[in-house]
Design a protein around this motif. Structure first.
Motif, PDB file in Angstrom:
ATOM      1  N   UNK A   1      64.611  37.658  59.326  1.00 41.90           N
ATOM      2  CA  UNK A   1      64.304  38.329  58.368  1.00 41.90           C
ATOM      3  C   UNK A   1      64.559  40.008  58.500  1.00 41.90           C
ATOM      4  N   UNK A   2      65.162  40.678  57.773  1.00 40.16           N
ATOM      5  CA  UNK A   2      65.440  42.109  58.049  1.00 40.16           C
ATOM      6  C   UNK A   2      64.093  43.126  57.894  1.00 40.16           C
ATOM      7  N   UNK A   3      63.153  42.266  57.350  1.00 40.87           N
ATOM      8  CA  UNK A   3      61.850  42.914  57.074  1.00 40.87           C
ATOM      9  C   UNK A   3      61.258  43.329  58.579  1.00 40.87           C
ATOM     10  N   UNK A   4      60.762  44.458  58.836  1.00 39.23           N
ATOM     11  CA  UNK A   4      60.050  44.891  59.811  1.00 39.23           C
ATOM     12  C   UNK A   4      58.680  44.526  60.064  1.00 39.23           C
ATOM     13  N   UNK A   5      58.216  44.315  60.958  1.00 36.58           N
ATOM     14  CA  UNK A   5      56.883  43.622  61.080  1.00 36.58           C
ATOM     15  C   UNK A   5      55.931  44.859  61.078  1.00 36.58           C
ATOM     16  N   UNK A   6      54.741  44.514  60.732  1.00 38.19           N
ATOM     17  CA  UNK A   6      53.646  45.832  60.579  1.00 38.19           C
ATOM     18  C   UNK A   6      52.983  45.963  61.866  1.00 38.19           C
ATOM     19  N   UNK A   7      52.878  47.079  62.407  1.00 41.59           N
ATOM     20  CA  UNK A   7      51.981  47.352  63.678  1.00 41.59           C
ATOM     21  C   UNK A   7      50.717  46.808  63.433  1.00 41.59           C
ATOM     22  N   UNK A   8      49.676  46.639  64.499  1.00 37.29           N
ATOM     23  CA  UNK A   8      48.434  46.474  64.322  1.00 37.29           C
ATOM     24  C   UNK A   8      47.670  47.595  63.860  1.00 37.29           C
ATOM     25  N   UNK A   9      46.624  47.580  63.237  1.00 41.42           N
ATOM     26  CA  UNK A   9      45.542  48.617  62.578  1.00 41.42           C
ATOM     27  C   UNK A   9      44.735  49.339  63.765  1.00 41.42           C
ATOM     28  N   UNK A  10      44.855  48.426  64.704  1.00 36.79           N
ATOM     29  CA  UNK A  10      44.151  49.145  66.029  1.00 36.79           C
ATOM     30  C   UNK A  10      44.733  49.306  67.279  1.00 36.79           C
ATOM     31  N   UNK A  11      44.750  50.186  68.209  1.00 36.12           N
ATOM     32  CA  UNK A  11      45.518  50.442  69.471  1.00 36.12           C
ATOM     33  C   UNK A  11      44.409  50.951  70.123  1.00 36.12           C
ATOM     34  N   UNK A  12      44.796  50.881  71.731  1.00 37.04           N
ATOM     35  CA  UNK A  12      44.066  51.546  72.934  1.00 37.04           C
ATOM     36  C   UNK A  12      43.464  53.122  72.269  1.00 37.04           C
TER      37      UNK A  12
END
Length: 143
Positions: free
Chosen positions: A32-43
């Protein structure tokens, strides 16, 4: 113990794994050319709003918490190919010792209706020499 299990399930007498004649080594479809969504939380950064899949028009509020150099929280909106079509920055209430609240109003009135990804990140003032920027994000629909 070194050895080979003879007659293991799925193996022939020579130890080879039996192939599934219905399976193909070729990919079943193009990536897919669709970019994956980053998570909603990180450190070092979180995203409270917008919600995943939020429908927005004209402007929307983006918010979360971050610990980013000099309290700078860069953000961007990417189209379905991952190209940045809008960007800006928010300022957190502080930095260095904990996560601080940040919020900004994002004006999407100039974007065509469609699906986009909102991404907020920590700032990388080291040009890649230090800890890499962390990203959080959500898919949004501009109406």
């Amino acid at each position: 113990m070194v050895g080979v299990l003879a007659g293991a399930a799925g193996c022939g007498s020579d130890g080879a794994v039996a192939e599934d004649p219905d399976a193909s080594a070729a990919p079943s479809e193009k990536p897919s050319a669709q970019v994956s969504t980053p998570p909603r939380t990180a450190e070092l950064i979180t995203l409270a709003t917008p919600a995943e899949g939020a429908k927005v028009a004209d402007t929307f509020e983006a918010s979360g918490k971050a610990n980013s150099p000099e309290a700078n929280v860069p953000w961007e909106i990417q189209d379905s190919t991952g190209k940045a079509v809008l960007d800006g920055a928010a300022t957190a209430d502080g930095w260095m010792d904990k996560l601080y609240p940040w919020s900004t109003t994002v004006d999407v009135s100039g974007l065509e209706p469609g699906t986009y990804t909102f991404i907020a990140r920590t700032d990388d003032t080291s040009d890649g020499e230090g800890k890499p920027a962390e990203e959080v994000g959500a898919k949004i629909t501009v109406e």
